[in-house]
Design a protein around this motif. Sequence first.
Motif, mmCIF file in Angstrom:
data_model
loop_
_atom_site.group_PDB
_atom_site.id
_atom_site.type_symbol
_atom_site.label_atom_id
_atom_site.label_comp_id
_atom_site.label_asym_id
_atom_site.label_seq_id
_atom_site.Cartn_x
_atom_site.Cartn_y
_atom_site.Cartn_z
ATOM 1 N N LYS A 1 0.865 -1.187 0.000
ATOM 2 C CA LYS A 1 0.000 0.000 0.000
ATOM 3 C C LYS A 1 0.896 1.229 0.000
ATOM 4 C CE LYS A 1 -4.149 -2.071 1.969
ATOM 5 N NZ LYS A 1 -5.202 -1.964 3.008
ATOM 6 N N GLY A 2 1.076 1.868 1.121
ATOM 7 C CA GLY A 2 2.010 2.981 1.195
ATOM 8 C C GLY A 2 1.391 4.332 0.915
ATOM 9 N N TYR A 3 0.154 4.378 0.412
ATOM 10 C CA TYR A 3 -0.498 5.653 0.133
ATOM 11 C C TYR A 3 -1.987 5.489 0.347
ATOM 12 C CZ TYR A 3 -2.266 9.712 -2.455
ATOM 13 O OH TYR A 3 -2.916 10.857 -2.819
ATOM 14 N N GLU A 4 -2.558 6.345 1.143
ATOM 15 C CA GLU A 4 -3.996 6.316 1.357
ATOM 16 C C GLU A 4 -4.548 7.703 1.100
ATOM 17 O OE1 GLU A 4 -5.039 4.710 5.118
ATOM 18 O OE2 GLU A 4 -4.024 2.797 4.764
ATOM 19 N N GLY A 5 -5.472 7.783 0.196
ATOM 20 C CA GLY A 5 -6.041 9.077 -0.148
ATOM 21 C C GLY A 5 -6.875 8.933 -1.406
ATOM 22 N N SER A 6 -7.194 10.065 -2.010
ATOM 23 C CA SER A 6 -8.011 10.049 -3.215
ATOM 24 C C SER A 6 -7.149 10.304 -4.438
ATOM 25 C CB SER A 6 -9.114 11.098 -3.126
ATOM 26 O OG SER A 6 -8.553 12.392 -3.008
ATOM 27 N N LEU B 1 -10.086 -1.075 -18.968
ATOM 28 C CA LEU B 1 -8.949 -0.418 -18.321
ATOM 29 C C LEU B 1 -9.422 0.409 -17.120
ATOM 30 C CD1 LEU B 1 -5.815 0.281 -18.681
ATOM 31 C CD2 LEU B 1 -6.632 2.354 -19.799
ATOM 32 N N ASP B 2 -10.509 1.126 -17.297
ATOM 33 C CA ASP B 2 -11.079 1.950 -16.234
ATOM 34 C C ASP B 2 -11.500 1.095 -15.040
ATOM 35 O OD1 ASP B 2 -12.244 4.379 -15.094
ATOM 36 O OD2 ASP B 2 -14.179 3.500 -15.610
ATOM 37 N N GLN B 3 -12.206 0.004 -15.320
ATOM 38 C CA GLN B 3 -12.642 -0.880 -14.237
ATOM 39 C C GLN B 3 -11.457 -1.517 -13.522
ATOM 40 O OE1 GLN B 3 -15.950 0.327 -13.930
ATOM 41 N NE2 GLN B 3 -15.955 -1.677 -12.969
ATOM 42 N N ALA B 4 -10.445 -1.873 -14.284
ATOM 43 C CA ALA B 4 -9.256 -2.481 -13.686
ATOM 44 C C ALA B 4 -8.522 -1.479 -12.803
ATOM 45 C CB ALA B 4 -8.322 -3.004 -14.781
ATOM 46 N N ALA B 5 -8.493 -0.219 -13.221
ATOM 47 C CA ALA B 5 -7.841 0.812 -12.407
ATOM 48 C C ALA B 5 -8.578 1.009 -11.090
ATOM 49 C CB ALA B 5 -7.782 2.126 -13.185
ATOM 50 N N LYS B 6 -9.899 1.004 -11.146
ATOM 51 C CA LYS B 6 -10.687 1.153 -9.923
ATOM 52 C C LYS B 6 -10.437 -0.018 -8.973
ATOM 53 C CE LYS B 6 -14.415 3.777 -12.117
ATOM 54 N NZ LYS B 6 -15.775 3.715 -12.672
ATOM 55 N N SER B 7 -10.391 -1.218 -9.533
ATOM 56 C CA SER B 7 -10.154 -2.403 -8.718
ATOM 57 C C SER B 7 -8.759 -2.393 -8.110
ATOM 58 C CB SER B 7 -10.348 -3.674 -9.560
ATOM 59 O OG SER B 7 -11.682 -3.794 -9.995
ATOM 60 N N ALA B 8 -7.769 -1.994 -8.915
ATOM 61 C CA ALA B 8 -6.391 -1.933 -8.421
ATOM 62 C C ALA B 8 -6.263 -0.898 -7.314
ATOM 63 C CB ALA B 8 -5.435 -1.615 -9.574
ATOM 64 N N ALA B 9 -6.897 0.245 -7.500
ATOM 65 C CA ALA B 9 -6.835 1.298 -6.483
ATOM 66 C C ALA B 9 -7.531 0.849 -5.205
ATOM 67 C CB ALA B 9 -7.490 2.573 -7.012
ATOM 68 N N ASN B 10 -8.689 0.228 -5.339
ATOM 69 C CA ASN B 10 -9.428 -0.256 -4.173
ATOM 70 C C ASN B 10 -8.596 -1.267 -3.387
ATOM 71 O OD1 ASN B 10 -12.107 -0.511 -2.676
ATOM 72 N ND2 ASN B 10 -11.761 -2.638 -3.309
ATOM 73 N N ALA B 11 -7.895 -2.135 -4.134
ATOM 74 C CA ALA B 11 -7.059 -3.144 -3.484
ATOM 75 C C ALA B 11 -5.909 -2.514 -2.706
ATOM 76 C CB ALA B 11 -6.505 -4.119 -4.530
ATOM 77 N N LYS B 12 -5.538 -1.285 -3.079
ATOM 78 C CA LYS B 12 -4.466 -0.567 -2.386
ATOM 79 C C LYS B 12 -5.013 0.412 -1.349
ATOM 80 C CE LYS B 12 -0.983 -2.117 -5.007
ATOM 81 N NZ LYS B 12 0.230 -2.766 -4.490
ATOM 82 N N GLY B 13 -6.318 0.399 -1.135
ATOM 83 C CA GLY B 13 -6.914 1.291 -0.150
ATOM 84 C C GLY B 13 -7.056 2.721 -0.624
ATOM 85 N N ILE B 14 -7.156 2.920 -1.951
ATOM 86 C CA ILE B 14 -7.226 4.265 -2.521
ATOM 87 C C ILE B 14 -8.603 4.515 -3.116
ATOM 88 C CG2 ILE B 14 -6.314 5.769 -4.349
ATOM 89 C CD1 ILE B 14 -3.671 4.214 -4.062
#
Length: 345
Positions: A41-46, A61-74
């Motif tokens: 993780k290392g970064y939490e925010g918007s 690509l958009d859906q994958a970015a949302k999923s990747a960000a969610n998995a990182k707590g973003i």
Amino acid sequence: MKMKKTIAMMLAGVMCAGLMAGCGSGNTEAGSVTTGIAESKGYEGSMTFVISHKDEYLGALDQAAKSAANAKGIDLKSVECADDMDKQIEYVRAAEADGENVVMVVLADDTRADEIVEAAGDMKVVFVNRIPQDTSILDESHVYVGSDEDTSGIMQGGMLAEQLKAEGKTEINYIMFKGTEGLVHTKKRTEGVLQALKDAGITANAVTEPVDCKYDRSSAMEQMGVMLADGVDMSQVDAILANNDAMALGALEALVQNNVDTSHIKVVGIDGTNAGLKAIHEGDMAATVFQNAVGQAAGGVQAAINLATGASLTDNMDFETAKDNDNIVWVPFEQITADNVDSYY
């Protein structure tokens, strides 16, 4: 590294990366997913993702970015500008005004990336999927994550040439369906496939002028219908060369609707969309070049985290930077034919 299922499975794999260790990085067995991104993780925010538009590929690509960000707590907010570059610039300005540290962008116009950099102010920028035509704007605060378009058309033409040679053909007639004129990947895909055929000793003759269908399936379907109405003899056409799967499938759909025998026509695309993979699996398309939407999305999110936290660009990634530019991260293209489509489909 190989991607092992459809986009839907890939998105699930990216989500899994945030839930359990070992899911989604490194080489995996069939049925799981390779994102090229380590568990961190290392970064939490918007964060904001400003996307040019949403066709099948960019939507994934958009859906994958949302999923990747969610998995990182973003918290990742995506906005679409409908290919309006001025609107895209305004969205970037809004993200900067909201106090965000980094923004992700799929360029609506790859000749105007400098305006995105200016609009971002002190905010970091990760360009994804569409590389700025002027790569000199890329630096430690403004980077690119995507696939090397110098190789996509070459791969496409190489696979086609191999199949043609296996049938003893050294000369073909083709129709070219191009993406949006002026975009760098349109130019490289168009030139690359023809260069690869030439290098393989295949003489390629254009039946018509290349048709600009803006990467759109409906437009390709319409233009193919116009060609048929104008009397193009498809019995003399050996191949349909399309800059993406959507246009390849649009052309095919028009031919089928007009009762044209396509059994002798080799249709090739680029992107490796679900629909494209299905067409290869069913024998309707000859080949596609897989563009890793999950890898680009997860790589883009990780690059954004790294920029925002001051880490090295490729920290927690398996992907490598370009040999001549440390501010470019390459997510490799992959070749797909009937011989290996089941590993993706």
